[in-house]
Design a protein around this motif. Structure first.
Motif, PDB file in Angstrom:
ATOM      1  N   LYS A   4       0.833  -1.207   0.000  1.00 13.09           N
ATOM      2  CA  LYS A   4       0.000   0.000   0.000  1.00 13.09           C
ATOM      3  C   LYS A   4       0.867   1.257   0.000  1.00 13.09           C
ATOM      4  O   LYS A   4       0.601   2.224  -0.726  1.00 13.09           O
ATOM      5  N   ILE A   5       1.928   1.238   0.825  1.00 13.56           N
ATOM      6  CA  ILE A   5       2.835   2.401   0.884  1.00 13.56           C
ATOM      7  C   ILE A   5       3.531   2.593  -0.465  1.00 13.56           C
ATOM      8  O   ILE A   5       3.666   3.725  -0.950  1.00 13.56           O
ATOM      9  N   ARG A   6       3.939   1.480  -1.076  1.00 14.90           N
ATOM     10  CA  ARG A   6       4.632   1.562  -2.366  1.00 14.90           C
ATOM     11  C   ARG A   6       3.692   2.098  -3.450  1.00 14.90           C
ATOM     12  O   ARG A   6       4.078   2.921  -4.285  1.00 14.90           O
ATOM     13  N   LYS A   7       2.448   1.634  -3.441  1.00 16.25           N
ATOM     14  CA  LYS A   7       1.469   2.129  -4.417  1.00 16.25           C
ATOM     15  C   LYS A   7       1.218   3.613  -4.235  1.00 16.25           C
ATOM     16  O   LYS A   7       1.100   4.371  -5.205  1.00 16.25           O
ATOM     17  N   ARG A   8       1.130   4.068  -2.971  1.00 16.26           N
ATOM     18  CA  ARG A   8       0.898   5.487  -2.694  1.00 16.26           C
ATOM     19  C   ARG A   8       2.062   6.328  -3.202  1.00 16.26           C
ATOM     20  O   ARG A   8       1.860   7.394  -3.808  1.00 16.26           O
TER      21      ARG A   8
END
Length: 336
Positions: A4-8
């Motif tokens: 999720k952090i990487r996608k953000r």
């Protein structure tokens, strides 16, 4: 969590990259003295697809700027006290195709027909609604969570397990025990699909497709429900003969004498043949000048698929209305 952090982060980088491309494009056009493309410009002569899409994007941005400029100038003129002519916005509802079944205000013929229909004694206060609620065989946990809230929404509503009884036998059982309506909910893959509403003892029966369900327990900041107070009922935009009949069937599920102390309201709002169900509690502020709404839930969207004479009969039932995909090819044709 790491994904999720990487996608953000990737999303933020993509936005920054797009802004850099737009800025470089504007600088290059300004350096060569090229004007921004106006609305309606054709870019067929540009063979490069990527370059053509950039030009289309520039044209859309310029169109937005012009609209914002006109809107800003209109607001400034109103602030100075000048008279501003506002155009009526175009919408599908306002471009609706003419329909001969739309009921005009104070139509005596329709009122006389409704005075002799199956629901009139409920609106006259002669009979109190009593609802039997059941489900398909082996309902899921999500269905029970929905029914738990529904029983609090509709007064005098009782849940009976389906077991192995057919729907036709359930209607006969409910009619013999002085129930006024039967509601049967069904689901597929633990997702609520629709509800059959059969009015007793002589019908009609309608089937409604249900979508976009959200329970009250899933709503952030939702209010609790006091089921002891009868709710106020609001029915909007049921303007055709079919719409008025469906609205009367929905209204017959609720008592016609609301308890205003509970400040609880239930809304069936029809828009483009989709009926939006909402359940609110209202509170007055500033000595009654303003009103605040707090949603209780559940909320969902309904669409009538058919209306049948009499109680449920899948084999030999006579239908008043059946929705078909080919009957609503035009987006401006509505039936409810």
């Amino acid at each position: 969590m790491v994904k999720k952090i990487r996608k953000r982060e990737n999303r933020k980088l993509a936005i920054v990259q797009q802004e850099k491309i737009k800025k470089r494009l504007r600088e290059n056009r300004d350096a060569f003295g090229l004007k921004t493309p106006q609305a309606g410009t054709s870019f067929k002569h540009i063979k490069n697809k990527h370059k053509r899409s950039q030009m289309v994007q520039l044209m859309k941005q310029e169109k937005k700027k012009q609209k914002a400029k006109v809107r800003r100038s209109r607001r400034e003129a109103e602030a100075r006290g000048e008279k501003v002519e506002r155009q009526e916005p175009r919408s599908i509802d306002k471009m609706r195709e003419p329909d001969e079944t739309i009921v005009p205000a104070d139509d005596s013929e329709v009122e006389e027909d409704e005075a002799m229909d199956e629901f009139e004694k409920y609106f006259q206060g002669g009979k109190k609604p009593k609802i039997l609620v059941t489900t398909q065989k082996k309902p899921s946990r999500k269905m029970y969570a929905f029914l738990k809230e529904l029983v609090c929404v509709i007064p005098n509503c009782f849940y009976y397990p389906r077991k192995e009884f057919p729907f036709k036998k359930i209607c006969e059982y409910a009619s013999n025990r002085d129930f006024t309506d039967v509601m049967l909910f069904h689901e597929k893959a633990q997702v609520l699909q629709g509800v059959y509403i059969s009015h007793l003892p002589k019908g009609p029966t309608s089937y409604w497709r249900i979508t976009r369900l959200k329970l009250g327990q899933e709503m952030k900041g939702g209010a609790s429900c006091n089921a002891s107070h009868n709710p106020e009922l609001i029915l909007n935009q049921f303007v055709t003969r079919l719409g008025r009949r469906l609205a009367r069937q929905l209204a017959a599920l609720f008592p016609q004498r609301p308890d205003f102390e509970g400040r609880r309201t239930i809304t069936f709002h029809n828009q483009r043949d989709f009926v939006f169900f909402r359940h609110y509690r209202y509170a007055f502020k500033d000595e009654g000048e303003k009103c605040k709404l707090q949603e209780i839930g559940p909320r969902f969207t309904m669409k009538c698929r058919y209306l049948q004479h009499g109680t449920f009969d899948a084999k030999s039932g006579e239908y008043e209305y059946i929705w078909r995909p080919d009957s609503q090819v035009s987006r401006k044709a509505f039936f409810v």
